[in-house]
Design an enzyme around this catalytic site. Structure first.
Site, PDB file in Angstrom:
ATOM      1  CB  SER A  16      -0.528  -0.061   1.720  1.00  0.00           C
ATOM      2  OG  SER A  16       0.043  -0.166   2.324  1.00  0.00           O
ATOM      3  CG  ASN A 124      12.538   1.156   6.457  1.00  0.00           C
ATOM      4  OD1 ASN A 124      11.662   0.652   5.688  1.00  0.00           O
ATOM      5  ND2 ASN A 124      12.658   0.480   7.440  1.00  0.00           N
ATOM      6  CG  HIS A 126       9.897   1.196  11.869  1.00  0.00           C
ATOM      7  ND1 HIS A 126       9.723   0.000  11.876  1.00  0.00           N
ATOM      8  CD2 HIS A 126       9.366   1.090  13.163  1.00  0.00           C
ATOM      9  CE1 HIS A 126       9.511  -0.671  12.910  1.00  0.00           C
ATOM     10  NE2 HIS A 126      10.027  -0.264  14.074  1.00  0.00           N
ATOM     11  CD  GLU A 196       3.125   2.712   7.688  1.00  0.00           C
ATOM     12  OE1 GLU A 196       4.174   2.750   6.721  1.00  0.00           O
ATOM     13  OE2 GLU A 196       2.925   2.165   8.475  1.00  0.00           O
TER      14      GLU A 196
HETATM   15  C1  GRF Z   1       4.421  -0.540   6.203  1.00  0.00           C
HETATM   16  O1  GRF Z   1       3.775  -0.334   8.284  1.00  0.00           O
HETATM   17  C2  GRF Z   1       5.628  -0.402   6.892  1.00  0.00           C
HETATM   18  O2  GRF Z   1       5.990   0.455   8.432  1.00  0.00           O
HETATM   19  C3  GRF Z   1       5.950  -1.297   7.148  1.00  0.00           C
HETATM   20  O3  GRF Z   1       5.366  -2.279   6.627  1.00  0.00           O
HETATM   21  C4  GRF Z   1       4.414  -1.770   6.538  1.00  0.00           C
HETATM   22  C5  GRF Z   1       3.980  -1.992   4.695  1.00  0.00           C
HETATM   23  O4  GRF Z   1       3.062  -2.165   4.049  1.00  0.00           O
HETATM   24  N1  GRF Z   1       7.639  -1.081   7.226  1.00  0.00           N
HETATM   25  P1  GRF Z   1       2.734  -1.862   2.800  1.00  0.00           P
HETATM   26  O5  GRF Z   1       2.964  -3.155   2.328  1.00  0.00           O
HETATM   27  O6  GRF Z   1       3.351  -0.886   2.424  1.00  0.00           O
HETATM   28  O7  GRF Z   1       1.203  -2.101   2.881  1.00  0.00           O
END
Ligand code: GRF
Length: 243
Positions: A16, A124, A126, A196
């Site tokens: 996502s 990255n 997190h 995010e």
């Molecule tokens: C996200 O919560 C990111 O912070 C972590 O992994 C998850 C990935 O989600 N590192 P997606 O695959 O982008 O939906």
């Protein structure tokens, strides 16, 4: 016309965050092109999303047929599983040169050879406010479970530079969201993920516009320089904790 800013994505899960980057570009918020997506997981949603968008998508594991073909085509001989992955990723980065490597839910360690090749150009995201809930064992739902267990009033997300030590690179952007006492881990996860999706593209844009600039430094605290103006704009966003 100047050459487009290019990034590559490593992802293991749903993808996502990668999708959010594509949508930011569609909306005209981000002027950057995804050169390829690679995943250790053949069923990763990130690979599906890349294919749907016409972006090269590669399943790279020690035994995947894609990696095997890549290595063979380039005459690279590697037996060791880690070395096979490292060499295959390196070949991808050499055949699709990018300015930035974006980790978006990549569950594997990034090989040292990749960190060297992309020195100070790997980011990255997190799903917590690092240094809290970071490091070994803190991934996926576990992060949000720990936040709820500790009855934290806030959680959030951190975008940071990647170095050999997990979750310890220079922090670029950190934003928080309130955790309601009634929130279960899944709800905290949803809130953090929303944040995010509204954040990662801003960092990629910072690189694309030369506001975040990789340095040659081997000091992890000085991997990039960040413009005052970018920092000032990020501070105006809801929930910004850092910068
Ligand atoms: C996200 O919560 C990111 O912070 C972590 O992994 C998850 C990935 O989600 N590192 P997606 O695959 O982008 O939906």
């Amino acid at each position: 016309m100047t050459a487009p800013f290019k990034y590559a994505v490593l992802a293991s899960g749903g993808g996502s965050n990668f999708q959010a980057l594509l949508e930011s570009a569609d909306r005209g918020n981000l002027s950057a092109e995804a050169a390829f997506v690679a995943s250790n997981n053949s069923k990763s949603g990130a690979l599906e999303k890349a294919r749907a968008a016409g972006i090269p998508a590669y399943h790279i594991s020690a035994v995947s047929s894609v990696a095997t073909r890549l290595l063979e085509d380039h005459g690279v001989h590697a037996e060791d599983p880690e070395e096979r992955v490292s060499e295959a990723l390196l070949l991808l980065l050499k055949t699709h040169p990018v300015h930035l490597l974006v980790l978006a839910g990549y569950m594997k360690k990034v090989p040292d050879a990749i960190l060297k090749h992309m020195k100070n150009r790997v980011v990255n995201i997190h799903p917590a406010l690092l240094p809290d809930f970071g490091g070994a064992g803190f991934y996926g739902e576990r992060v949000h479970e720990a936040v709820v267990r500790e009855r934290r009033a806030f959680s959030g997300m951190t975008v940071h530079m990647v170095n050999a030590h997990y979750d310890e690179g220079q922090v670029l952007l950190q934003r928080r969201t309130a955790v309601d006492p009634a929130d279960d881990p899944a709800e905290v996860g949803r809130k953090v993920l929303r944040l995010e999706h509204d954040s990662y593209w801003r960092v990629v844009k910072g690189f694309a516009h030369g506001e975040i600039v990789p340095t040659g430094s081997s000091d992890p605290a000085r991997a990039v320089t960040v413009s005052e103006d970018w920092q000032r704009r990020m501070r105006l966003l809801p929930g910004t904790v850092f910068p």
